[in-house]
Structure formats: C-alpha cells, structure tokens
Design an enzyme around this catalytic site. Structure first.
Site, PDB file in Angstrom:
ATOM      1  N   ASP A 276      39.881  62.095-107.592  1.00 44.07           N
ATOM      2  CA  ASP A 276      39.995  60.985-108.532  1.00 44.07           C
ATOM      3  C   ASP A 276      41.232  60.177-108.150  1.00 44.07           C
ATOM      4  O   ASP A 276      42.194  60.711-107.602  1.00 44.07           O
ATOM      5  CB  ASP A 276      40.126  61.543-109.955  1.00 44.07           C
ATOM      6  CG  ASP A 276      39.950  60.482-111.017  1.00 44.07           C
ATOM      7  OD1 ASP A 276      39.701  59.323-110.648  1.00 44.07           O
ATOM      8  OD2 ASP A 276      40.080  60.811-112.202  1.00 44.07           O
ATOM      9  N   SER A 277      41.221  58.891-108.457  1.00 43.21           N
ATOM     10  CA  SER A 277      42.302  58.007-107.996  1.00 43.21           C
ATOM     11  C   SER A 277      43.603  58.180-108.768  1.00 43.21           C
ATOM     12  O   SER A 277      44.648  57.709-108.348  1.00 43.21           O
ATOM     13  CB  SER A 277      41.870  56.550-108.127  1.00 43.21           C
ATOM     14  OG  SER A 277      41.738  56.201-109.504  1.00 43.21           O
TER      15      SER A 277
ATOM     16  N   GLY B 202      43.854  56.964-111.827  1.00 45.65           N
ATOM     17  CA  GLY B 202      43.856  55.895-112.821  1.00 45.65           C
ATOM     18  C   GLY B 202      43.813  56.403-114.247  1.00 45.65           C
ATOM     19  O   GLY B 202      44.628  56.005-115.094  1.00 45.65           O
TER      20      GLY B 202
ATOM     21  N   ASP C 134      41.256  52.214-110.712  1.00 50.94           N
ATOM     22  CA  ASP C 134      40.701  51.330-111.737  1.00 50.94           C
ATOM     23  C   ASP C 134      41.550  51.388-112.997  1.00 50.94           C
ATOM     24  O   ASP C 134      42.380  52.284-113.160  1.00 50.94           O
ATOM     25  CB  ASP C 134      39.260  51.727-112.072  1.00 50.94           C
ATOM     26  CG  ASP C 134      39.175  53.142-112.644  1.00 50.94           C
ATOM     27  OD1 ASP C 134      39.987  54.008-112.236  1.00 50.94           O
ATOM     28  OD2 ASP C 134      38.307  53.399-113.495  1.00 50.94           O
TER      29      ASP C 134
ATOM     30  N   GLN D 286      33.306  49.546-114.743  1.00 52.15           N
ATOM     31  CA  GLN D 286      33.918  49.511-116.069  1.00 52.15           C
ATOM     32  C   GLN D 286      33.221  48.448-116.927  1.00 52.15           C
ATOM     33  O   GLN D 286      32.215  47.884-116.529  1.00 52.15           O
ATOM     34  CB  GLN D 286      35.413  49.237-115.944  1.00 52.15           C
ATOM     35  CG  GLN D 286      36.212  50.361-115.295  1.00 52.15           C
ATOM     36  CD  GLN D 286      36.380  51.583-116.189  1.00 52.15           C
ATOM     37  OE1 GLN D 286      35.963  51.603-117.352  1.00 52.15           O
ATOM     38  NE2 GLN D 286      36.990  52.625-115.658  1.00 52.15           N
TER      39      GLN D 286
ATOM     40  N   GLY E 219      35.122  55.019-117.987  1.00 56.31           N
ATOM     41  CA  GLY E 219      35.288  54.527-119.350  1.00 56.31           C
ATOM     42  C   GLY E 219      34.205  54.979-120.311  1.00 56.31           C
ATOM     43  O   GLY E 219      34.044  54.426-121.399  1.00 56.31           O
TER      44      GLY E 219
ATOM     45  N   ASP F  71      31.622  65.757-113.599  1.00 54.40           N
ATOM     46  CA  ASP F  71      32.753  66.680-113.514  1.00 54.40           C
ATOM     47  C   ASP F  71      33.428  66.768-114.866  1.00 54.40           C
ATOM     48  O   ASP F  71      33.303  65.868-115.696  1.00 54.40           O
ATOM     49  CB  ASP F  71      33.783  66.189-112.496  1.00 54.40           C
ATOM     50  CG  ASP F  71      34.651  65.078-113.079  1.00 54.40           C
ATOM     51  OD1 ASP F  71      35.775  65.373-113.517  1.00 54.40           O
ATOM     52  OD2 ASP F  71      34.185  63.930-113.153  1.00 54.40           O
TER      53      ASP F  71
ATOM     54  N   CYS G 104      22.840  86.046-117.971  1.00 52.33           N
ATOM     55  CA  CYS G 104      23.700  85.522-116.899  1.00 52.33           C
ATOM     56  C   CYS G 104      23.996  86.614-115.874  1.00 52.33           C
ATOM     57  O   CYS G 104      24.217  87.778-116.244  1.00 52.33           O
ATOM     58  CB  CYS G 104      25.002  84.992-117.496  1.00 52.33           C
ATOM     59  SG  CYS G 104      26.160  84.343-116.264  1.00 52.33           S
TER      60      CYS G 104
ATOM     61  N   CYS H 272      26.564  86.282-113.568  1.00 48.36           N
ATOM     62  CA  CYS H 272      27.884  86.021-112.989  1.00 48.36           C
ATOM     63  C   CYS H 272      28.681  87.326-112.886  1.00 48.36           C
ATOM     64  O   CYS H 272      28.309  88.358-113.460  1.00 48.36           O
ATOM     65  CB  CYS H 272      28.654  85.000-113.833  1.00 48.36           C
ATOM     66  SG  CYS H 272      29.362  85.648-115.369  1.00 48.36           S
TER      67      CYS H 272
ATOM     68  N   CYS I  65      29.697  88.811-116.314  1.00 47.32           N
ATOM     69  CA  CYS I  65      28.601  89.391-117.095  1.00 47.32           C
ATOM     70  C   CYS I  65      28.026  90.647-116.452  1.00 47.32           C
ATOM     71  O   CYS I  65      27.495  91.513-117.144  1.00 47.32           O
ATOM     72  CB  CYS I  65      27.508  88.343-117.316  1.00 47.32           C
ATOM     73  SG  CYS I  65      28.001  87.035-118.471  1.00 47.32           S
TER      74      CYS I  65
ATOM     75  N   HIS J 277      32.689  82.888-115.802  1.00 47.46           N
ATOM     76  CA  HIS J 277      31.388  82.778-116.471  1.00 47.46           C
ATOM     77  C   HIS J 277      31.019  81.322-116.774  1.00 47.46           C
ATOM     78  O   HIS J 277      29.897  80.885-116.481  1.00 47.46           O
ATOM     79  CB  HIS J 277      31.385  83.584-117.770  1.00 47.46           C
ATOM     80  CG  HIS J 277      30.212  83.239-118.640  1.00 47.46           C
ATOM     81  ND1 HIS J 277      28.942  83.705-118.399  1.00 47.46           N
ATOM     82  CD2 HIS J 277      30.117  82.395-119.712  1.00 47.46           C
ATOM     83  CE1 HIS J 277      28.100  83.177-119.289  1.00 47.46           C
ATOM     84  NE2 HIS J 277      28.798  82.390-120.086  1.00 47.46           N
TER      85      HIS J 277
END
Length: 372
Positions: A95-96, A98, A149, A192, A219, A269, A307, A309, A312, A338
């Site tokens: 990420d920048s 911003g 941005d 944006q 945004g 994300d 699950c 994982c 678990c 998890h």
C-alpha cells in the site's frame, strides 16, 4: 507496453458478477478472487512466513508508510528487497501509505506537493509525495505497488470529495512518471470519489484512459453502511476493464468478502483476522466465537469442527482459552493461524463455486450456518 503484472479471466459466474481468474506476477500466480493477509511491518502478526505459505496464501500485503519510518526503505534495499528481508518468495503488494498518513489527523497537513506529517513513532517531521511513495516502493521491490492517493474521510461533502479526487488524479500522473521499475513491478491506480457515483465514474474513466495494469477502489469500507458500499460497487464496477484485476481495499469479514466477490472484485485485504485474534475472537463456520467466554473452560473441541488448520487439528477451545487468560502469546498465534486459514479457505471455496456457476448457492449455504 508489457506490464510486470497481468490478469487472466478464466470464468465468470452465470448469475452474478463474480469472476474466477489469475493474477500473474514476477513472484508467482495469484488465484482470484483472493484474500491477502496483511504484514504491515514486513510481518503478518503472530505468524511465520512459512505458516502463511502452508495455509495456501499466494500474496501478502505490506505498508509503505510503516516501512519507510522503520526500518527505512534503504535498509530493506540493502537487504536485497522486501522478499528477501522477510523471507517471503511469493507475491507482495505494498500500500502507498496514503491511508495511514491521512489517518494521522492533526499530525499531518495536505498540500499539492504531498503530505507533511509527524511520525507516530518519534514525532520526527516528514514529507510524503507521490514521487517519494513510488521511490520507497521501488526500493522495497514489491510486485504490485499502489499509487499515492488522498483518502477522504467518511462522511465528506461533495466539494471536498471532488477536490480530493482531482488531487488524487494529479498525484497519479506524478506516480506514473516516477515509477522506474516497470519490468518487475506494476503500479495500480486507486479510484476515489466518496459516495458520489458520478465522481466515481469520472475518476474511473480518467484512470482507465491512463492504462494501468490494475485498479483499486479506495475510500470504501471506511465507516459507511455496507449497503452504500454495495451500491457504489454495483454502479461503478463496470467502469473498470474486464482484463485487469480489481482490488477492494480494507475488506476482510465473510459478509463483505461475499459482497465484494459477487460484484466483481478480485482482490481484498484487511488486518481484521489477526487483530481480532489478539482480542480472543475467532471466525468460524458457525459465526464469531469469543474464546474468553467461560463456557469454553471445559470445552475440549476445536475452535471450528469443520476446519483443518493447524490450531484446529491440534488444540482445544479450553486450551486456547487458558493461554489467553494466562496472557500467553500462544493464544494470539493459534487464533491468528485459524482466522487467516479460515479466510484463505473461504476464498478457495468461492473460486470453486464460481467455476461451477454455483456462487449464490454457496453463499446461501455459508450464511445459513454462519448466522444460525
């Protein structure tokens, strides 16, 4: 011009806008739709890179602002780049910075040049410009770099949003000129425009005309009702080219992920999985579970019986509750493992459902259990 990162559309769901595709990067392919674990400071909290890889994650996200302040991008460049520095040989998106800078409130001042701000660490003064944000990301060596941005707060009036959007476009042009490592890194633009559809359309059109290898919606998921976010996506997603990846920033709960994918988003994300883990909260097939609850004191079943994982397979709710109550790091480590595994697996199941044109059916089945 050949881009370092490209997108391949494999299949589109017959009933929705959901897409099954692949993002090709210099550090391997990313199957989409995808949830990207966040390693803000070159580490996914409570997790070793090997664990993140073992659960099937093909890309992680790191943050320009934080790595610029500590340890510094020149140190990471000396180490051989971010991949080598953090021992991660798959794709990285940065990420920048911003959003982080604009979150500083009174500690920052926006000008046409960029943003003047004080470090949240030691109060030192800095200027982050579009050129500087790109320079830092070029030094980091991430596969996907994001444009610098202006992330306007929600809610904001139309005049503020329009001025902010126009500045973001001017900054984007400067980012594009500053980007020096086109063969190995791709610069994504960030659309944006707040909650104003006409501004979103205008912004997207100008950015698409500039021909970037990928586009993000910025945004959104910043405090607005979920219905408003869905409305914007529904109205504006078709502004973006079908042959480029679409990224919705800051989304990481099952309900938001389903809506994003249903409306044609490929990448998401969020820090949520590891953040809530540190507070004893687990995301399971049957909803969110608070491990602090006394009813789990003698519960020797896993966090989620459906699950597979590491947590678990090997530990009980009673044990994880005990370690949390005892203040042991183990609790955050196990619940983080998890929660991330749960979302990575959820996205894999979404991809399968899209391939079979059963996305809505899968969404309904998931929600029936999750909200029971």
């Amino acid at each position: 011009m050949d881009h370092a990162v490209t997108y391949e559309l494999l299949h589109k769901d017959k009933e929705t806008g959901a897409r099954r595709g692949v993002v090709h990067t210099p550090h391997g392919d990313i199957q989409t739709p995808v949830f990207m674990p966040v390693g803000t400071q070159a580490a996914v909290k409570s997790m070793r890179p090997e664990q993140v890889k073992d659960m099937g994650a093909e890309v992680i996200l790191s943050n320009t602002y934080h790595l610029y302040l500590r340890p510094g991008h020149e140190i990471i460049r000396e180490a051989g780049g971010l991949h080598k520095f953090m021992n991660w040989d798959r794709a990285i998106l940065t990420d920048s910075g911003g959003f982080q800078v604009f979150s500083l409130g009174k500690l920052r001042k926006i000008t046409e040049e960029g943003v003047r701000f004080q470090s949240h660490i030691d109060g030192s003064r800095h200027v982050l410009t579009p050129e500087k944000a790109v320079e830092i990301q070029n030094a980091l060596g991430s596969d996907i770099i994001m444009a610098f941005d202006e992330c306007a707060p929600y809610p904001s009036d139309r005049t503020y949003i329009k001025d902010s959007m126009n500045r973001t476009i001017r900054w984007l042009e400067r980012c594009k000129k500053a980007h020096k490592n086109i063969e190995h890194q791709s610069l994504f633009a960030i659309v944006q425009g707040g909650m104003y559809k006409d501004l979103r359309h205008e912004c997207a059109k100008m950015m698409v005309d500039m021909n970037f290898p990928g586009y993000a919606f910025g945004g959104l998921s910043v405090g607005e009702p979920k219905e408003e976010m869905i409305d914007i996506l529904d109205d504006c997603i078709e502004d973006l080219p079908v042959d480029k990846p679409r990224y919705l920033m800051g989304v990481g709960t099952p309900d938001y992920l389903f809506e994003a994918v249903e409306h044609g988003i490929d990448m998401c994300d969020c820090v949520e999985p590891t953040r809530i883990a540190r507070h004893g909260l687990a995301t399971t097939s049957h909803g969110r579970l608070n491990i602090k609850n006394k009813k789990f004191e003698k519960d020797f079943t896993p966090l989620d019986s459906e699950c597979d994982c590491y947590a678990c397979r090997n530990y009980s709710r009673a044990y994880i509750r005990h370690t949390f109550k005892a203040g042991e790091m183990m609790a955050a480590m196990l619940i983080s493992n998890h929660n991330l595994h749960f979302l990575v697996r959820l996205m894999a199941n979404m991809r399968k459902a899209i391939e079979e044109d059963k996305f809505l059916e899968f969404k309904e089945e998931f929600n029936e259990k999750y909200y029971e």
